[in-house]
Every structure is written in C-alpha cells, then in structure tokens.
Design a protein around this motif. Structure first.
Motif, short mmCIF file in Angstrom:
data_model
loop_
_atom_site.label_atom_id
_atom_site.label_comp_id
_atom_site.label_asym_id
_atom_site.label_seq_id
_atom_site.Cartn_x
_atom_site.Cartn_y
_atom_site.Cartn_z
N GLN A 104 0.83 -1.19 0.00
CA GLN A 104 0.00 0.00 0.00
C GLN A 104 0.87 1.24 0.00
O GLN A 104 1.85 1.32 0.75
CB GLN A 104 -0.92 0.00 1.22
N TYR A 108 2.50 10.81 -8.56
CA TYR A 108 2.29 9.44 -8.13
C TYR A 108 3.55 8.89 -7.47
O TYR A 108 4.67 9.08 -7.97
CB TYR A 108 1.95 8.54 -9.31
N TRP A 141 1.65 1.16 -7.21
CA TRP A 141 1.40 2.59 -7.42
C TRP A 141 0.40 3.12 -6.41
O TRP A 141 -0.53 2.43 -6.01
CB TRP A 141 0.83 2.81 -8.83
N GLY A 142 0.63 4.38 -6.01
CA GLY A 142 -0.33 5.06 -5.17
C GLY A 142 -1.43 5.69 -6.03
O GLY A 142 -1.41 5.59 -7.26
N GLN A 143 -2.36 6.34 -5.36
CA GLN A 143 -3.51 6.93 -6.05
C GLN A 143 -3.21 8.30 -6.64
O GLN A 143 -3.96 8.79 -7.49
CB GLN A 143 -4.68 7.05 -5.07
#
Length: 120
Positions: free
Chosen positions: A3, A91, A110-112
C-alpha cells in the motif's frame, strides 16, 4: 499487498515550495512520477530501498530532491522554485527490484496520486 499513500499536494504560487510524502507498507525502491493533463506520465525521481542511491529527471534537477525515512517507511519529494509546468498529479511508486528505474514498467505498485497545482 503493498500500500502506498501520498500526501502533501496542493495549490502553490510560482516560485513556491511543496513537500510530498509517500507512506509505504514496507521498504522498497521508490519513485515519483507525474502526469499533467493531456500528457503521458513522466518520471521525476527515484531512491533505492537503502536510500544510498538517488536519481532525478533532468527537468527537476536543482529544484526537486528525494529522500526517505526508513524508520517510518516514508519517502519525501521536496520541491522548490515550482513552475506552472510542474502542475500535475504526482504518483508514488514502489518496486521490489534492486535497480533504480525511470519507466512505468520498473515499478510494480502505485499510489492513487496527489494533485500539485502551480499558479502563475
């Protein structure tokens, strides 16, 4: 499941500064990318899992720096002298691989994203 959570985006005037942070659920090689409206996502900076190696795109050298706090599993992107062309969604990305890549395919997670807007 890895995460990644980005924070620190916002609106800033030309010449201003922002500090982005990405919290990860473990220790990985990390990168920052950005995507402006109508443009492809582009590499910004990367740092190895140990923090001993860093790599930045030529477009941000001298203005952006990347660092990490391994005690907290966070990676920071310090941005100064911001320009309107820095406006984009930023990102955070992570990789379990050893190398410091600058391509999308070099990162598995990958993050949001967090919005950075630089006003002129």
């Amino acid at each position: 499941q890895v995460q990644l959570v980005e924070s620190g985006g916002g609106l800033v005037q030309t010449g201003g500064s922002l500090r982005l942070s990405c919290a990860a659920s473990g220790r990985y090689g990390m990168g920052w990318f950005r995507q402006a409206p109508g443009k492809d996502r582009e590499f910004v900076a990367a740092i190895s899992a140990s923090g001993g190696r860093t790599y930045r795109a030529d477009t941000v050298k001298g203005r952006f720096s990347i660092s990490r706090d391994n005690a907290k599993n966070t990676v920071q992107l310090q941005m100064i002298a911001l320009k309107p062309e820095d406006t984009a969604v930023y990102y955070c990305a992570a990789t379990a691989a050893y190398g410091l890549g600058s391509g999308d395919k070099d990162y598995e997670y990958w993050g949001q994203g967090t919005q950075v807007t630089v006003s002129s």
